[in-house]
Every structure is written in C-alpha cells, then in structure tokens.
Design an enzyme around this catalytic site. Structure first.
Site, short mmCIF file in Angstrom:
data_model
loop_
_atom_site.label_atom_id
_atom_site.label_comp_id
_atom_site.label_asym_id
_atom_site.label_seq_id
_atom_site.Cartn_x
_atom_site.Cartn_y
_atom_site.Cartn_z
N HIS A 284 0.82 -1.20 0.00
CA HIS A 284 0.00 0.00 0.00
C HIS A 284 0.86 1.26 0.00
O HIS A 284 0.34 2.37 0.03
CB HIS A 284 -0.91 -0.03 1.23
CG HIS A 284 -2.06 0.94 1.18
ND1 HIS A 284 -1.96 2.19 0.63
CD2 HIS A 284 -3.32 0.82 1.59
CE1 HIS A 284 -3.13 2.81 0.73
NE2 HIS A 284 -3.97 2.00 1.31
N CYS A 285 2.19 1.12 -0.02
CA CYS A 285 3.02 2.32 0.17
C CYS A 285 3.96 2.62 -1.01
O CYS A 285 3.81 3.64 -1.66
CB CYS A 285 3.85 2.17 1.45
SG CYS A 285 2.85 2.21 2.93
N ILE A 286 4.92 1.74 -1.27
CA ILE A 286 6.01 2.08 -2.20
C ILE A 286 5.51 2.40 -3.62
O ILE A 286 5.97 3.37 -4.22
CB ILE A 286 7.07 0.97 -2.26
CG1 ILE A 286 7.45 0.49 -0.86
CG2 ILE A 286 8.31 1.41 -3.03
CD1 ILE A 286 8.21 1.45 -0.02
N ILE A 288 2.69 3.58 -4.44
CA ILE A 288 1.63 4.59 -4.43
C ILE A 288 2.10 5.95 -3.90
O ILE A 288 1.89 6.99 -4.54
CB ILE A 288 0.44 4.08 -3.58
CG1 ILE A 288 -0.17 2.85 -4.28
CG2 ILE A 288 -0.62 5.16 -3.37
CD1 ILE A 288 -1.21 2.13 -3.48
N ASP A 289 2.75 5.95 -2.75
CA ASP A 289 3.08 7.22 -2.09
C ASP A 289 3.89 8.17 -2.98
O ASP A 289 3.60 9.38 -3.04
CB ASP A 289 3.82 6.98 -0.77
CG ASP A 289 3.00 6.12 0.19
OD1 ASP A 289 1.83 5.82 -0.13
OD2 ASP A 289 3.54 5.76 1.24
#
Ligand code: NAD
Length: 441
Positions: A284-286, A288-289
């Site tokens: 959910h992070c790398i 997307i952020d």
C-alpha cells in the site's frame, strides 16, 4: 518564522485552559479505519490503559473483530481477545466519535484509475468525523497523503460539517503511520512518531497524545512537513529499488552476479544501504506514495519529479523483464508452457497481496499463453484470471511437473534450495538459493 506561526495565527487559542479541553469523554481515543494501520494503533493504545473505540464502515471487518478474528498479519486472534478484554469496542456506530477525546483517521489512500490520488475514503471518514465532532477534540490524520491535505482538505471539511473552527475549537494534526507489516523488531511503540499540527498548540496536543503510546515523538514545523516526511521515506525506497532493478538487468548481461555485488557493498559500515532487486514493488506504500508526491508537484509546479517517474517506470516494467528471463531460460515460446509461481504477496511472510508485482507477472505470463499456477502458504484466494491455485498437498507435484518455477516471494516456509533441486528450471528472483540448480536475476 515557522510555518506554524504563518498558519491561522489568531486561532491558536486551544490551550490547556480552553473551556472544552477537559469535557467528559467515554473514550480516550476513537480510531477510524481498523485495518493494517488502525488495528495495531488500537492495540498499542489499549496496552497503555486507554479506553479505545474503533469505527469502521465495513460490517465484515467489524463483525470479524467482534467474533475475535484478526484480519491483519501483525495481530493474532489472541491479540484481539486481549484488546477486547481491555475494553476495545469496534463498531459501525459513528456516535462513539462524539464521545472520544482524540480521533485518529487511518483509512486507505489508493491511486485513482488515472494514477492520481484517490482521497475518497479520507473524504468519507472526515465527513463522518465532522458530523460528530465536539469542541476540544484532537483529530489526527494518519493516512498517507500529499502535502497540504490536512490543511486544505481536512480542516475545511471538518469545519463545514461541525460548524467548529480548526485550531480554535478543535485541534488538528497529521502523523504519518510507519507500520511495517511482518517486522518483528519495530512496531508502533519503538518506531518514532512524526507529528505536525495545524497550529503550535495542535502539535503540542498531538505530541502529548502520542507520548502516551510510543517511545519517541518527533514534532515538525507543520502538517505539511509531517505529510511530506512519509513521502520522502517511501520515495527513497522506491528510487533505490528501481536503481538495483536496473542494475540487475545490466549486470545480468555483463555476467556480473548482482547478489554478490550487493553482499560485498553492504559490508561497508557507512554510507551504503542495501536494496535488493525483485519482481517489482508492491503493497500500500512504495508503488503509491511517490505518485502522490509527484502528482502534487506536477499540479503546483507544472513539472514532474523525474527520478520518481523514472523509478516508477523501471519498477513497473520489472515483471515484464522477469517474463523475458523465463522465456530465455526455457528456450522456447511461453505458449503452452507450465509456469509455477511461488509466493504471490508483496513481501515475505505476510498475507497481504495488495499491489503485489506477482499480479502483473501472472497476467503477462497468461497473456503469453502460459499455463500458470501458484502456491502461497498465506494466500487462499487470488483473483488473477486464468491462474490456478496449488495447495500444500499439490505443491511437490507442481514444482516437479512445471516447465519453469519462479520464486516470487521468499516466505520462510520455502526451502529454496530443495525447491530449486526438485524443479526442472528454477528462477530465484530473491537471491536466496545457494545451489547451482537455481538461476537468479
Ligand atoms: N499497510 C501498511 O503497511 C501501511 C503502512 C504505513 C502507512 N499506511 C497508510 O495508512 C493508511 C491506511 O492503510 P491500511 O493499510 O491500514 O488500509 P486497510 O485497507 O488495511 O484499512 C483501512 C480500513 O478503513 C476502512 N474504511 C474505509 N473508508 C472508511 C470510512 N470512510 N470510515 C471508516 N472506515 C473506513 C476500511 O473498511 C478498512 O477496514 C493508508 O493511507 C496507507 O497508505 C499503510
């Protein structure tokens, strides 16, 4: 002059002597969004003796928790039982929000269909909170988002739905979540918490709250620095992973063992941090952020973050590279070949397959005409058209019978050398095999 003093200077009157500060409340904290981020926070707050309420709009999530079932990797069913015994009350009733001294929002922030930020869940949660908001409450956003969200989107929405004024009638802050699912060493308590408030007093209130939950709180100038710190952390990972993915491709052609090179480089005790190649980036992070950051920079400055876009391009093309490596190793077209994938989650030893690069890898193999199967001890359902799941019982036969076996995720359960030895052709994308029977990236 700090950013905090630039923000709403006349409103910063929410001091400890403010009239509503000590209004009677039932809950010390209400957590909105009981997922990978919200639940561990609720657990840690329960451990400190706080009265904790949980609100989630998913009846599936809430019913599961009420029945004592954890749906996130880092918490067991026993943990849920311990939290329930400590008074944790998950529910779908929004009225708990009006009875809480602090409200923490931990809802998802995915990408939209066009690759930009999708703040639908944040808007929904903020509206719900605004409708219940009482004077004196501290509201904290933890969802990862682009700089300016707390000040420009959350504050006005809370004001609109509550009729209260941010920084004057209620406190507002941003604090990025740094949960690393599956990390046995660092959890909520011993991972420093970055906090930035809308005003100096908002920051103080948030520092005071987190000071009860974590060992170290790091105040920053404003909500923007707190929002951006999280994006820097994950952009740093995304860019460095892209660098080793690109190097891995070049080194392969140059007949240089990328894993040996990384192992050697990381013996340097300073100035180097090892990142490893793989099928791509997930979770959910790398993936997307950095796109949240890039989107905002493009919008406000009219130019892209070139490193971010290039890194995204390289990491996104990595599954296609792995497909070409499989085809090369097979020495014949993929059409009709049986390719068996091992581990389809986005990282080892967790069950989360969100944004896992195993998805595009499997899709590309299917599109090339391969017969694709997968085994993953942690994944029961995997929604990739045309891909069949192999259970533990069928694993040995699938490994031995497939034309090619690809290690995508190195769960601890896998004895990689034994699997490589049993396969006709084995591609290890994680650099784990020590046997010559395995090919590596
Ligand atoms: N998962 C991670 O490893 C991780 C790490 C750091 C930061 N984050 C960030 O934390 C945020 C939350 O991520 P997550 O992984 O916990 O998501 P998640 O999907 O595991 O959980 C989010 C929960 O929020 C609920 N929800 C959605 N909209 C809601 C609403 N309007 N009101 C109430 N509940 C609502 C969902 O039903 C779900 O249960 C994201 O911004 C993410 O980028 C995630």
């Amino acid at each position: 002059m700090t950013t905090q003093t630039l923000l709403r200077p006349t409103d910063d009157v929410l001091t400890s002597s403010a009239p509503h500060r000590d209004r009677p409340t039932v809950y010390d904290v209400a957590i909105v969004g009981l997922g990978y981020v919200g639940l561990p926070l609720a657990q840690e707050a329960c451990r400190t003796g706080m009265a904790v309420a949980g609100y989630d709009l998913s009846t599936r999530v809430v019913d599961g928790l009420l029945q004592g079932r954890s749906h996130v990797d880092d918490l067991s069913d026993t943990d849920i039982a311990t939290m329930t015994a400590a008074g944790f009350t998950p529910g779908t009733d929004t009225s708990v929000l009006a009875q809480a001294a602090t409200i923490v929002i931990c809802v998802p922030t995915p990408l939209s269909a066009t690759g930009g930020p999708d703040l639908g869940a944040v808007r929904g949660a903020v509206r719900t909170v605004g409708e219940q908001l009482q004077p004196g409450t501290l509201v904290i956003l933890e969802s990862t988002t682009y700089p300016g969200t707390t000040e420009e989107l959350v504050a006005p929405m809370l004001e609109e739905f509550s009729g209260l004024r941010a920084g004057r009638d209620f406190a507002l802050a941003f604090s990025p979540e740094r949960v690393d699912p599956g990390n046995a060493r660092f959890g909520i308590r011993n991972t420093p918490k970055v906090v930035g408030g809308l005003t100096a007093t908002c920051t103080e209130r948030a520092v005071e709250f987190y000071g009860r939950v974590v060992d170290r709180v790091v105040p920053v100038r404003s909500t923007r620095e707190a929002e951006t710190a999280k994006l820097l952390e994950n952009t740093y990972r995304q860019v460095n992973i892209a660098l080793v993915n690109e190097l891995a491709r070049a080194f392969h052609e140059l007949d240089i063992d990328v894993w040996d090179v990384i192992g050697a480089a990381e013996t340097k005790p300073f100035g180097f941090q090892a990142f490893r190649p793989g099928v791509g980036v997930g979770g959910h992070c790398i993936p997307i952020d950095p796109m949240y950051l890039n989107h905002q920079v493009r919008q406000q400055l009219g130019r892209p973050l070139r490193m971010v876009e290039l890194a995204q391009e390289i990491n996104t093309s990595q599954p296609a590279y792995v497909v070409t490596r499989v085809a090369e190793l097979l020495g014949r077209p993929l059409a009709g070949a049986h390719v068996h994938l091992l581990g389809v989650t986005y990282k080892a030893n967790i069950a989360d397959d969100r944004e896992s690069p195993a998805h595009p890898l499997a899709e590309l193999l299917v599109a090339a005409g391969a017969h694709v199967t997968f085994h993953d001890p942690l994944v029961r359902e995997w929604d990739v058209a045309g891909v069949q799941r192999v259970t533990d019982a069928g694993q040995a036969a699938a490994v031995a019978g497939a034309d090619a076996v690809v290690l995508v995720q190195d769960h601890d359960q896998y004895d990689v050398d034994a699997l490589a030895g049993a396969a006709r052709l084995f591609l290890d994308t994680k650099g784990k095999a020590t046997t010559a029977a395995a090919h590596t990236l």
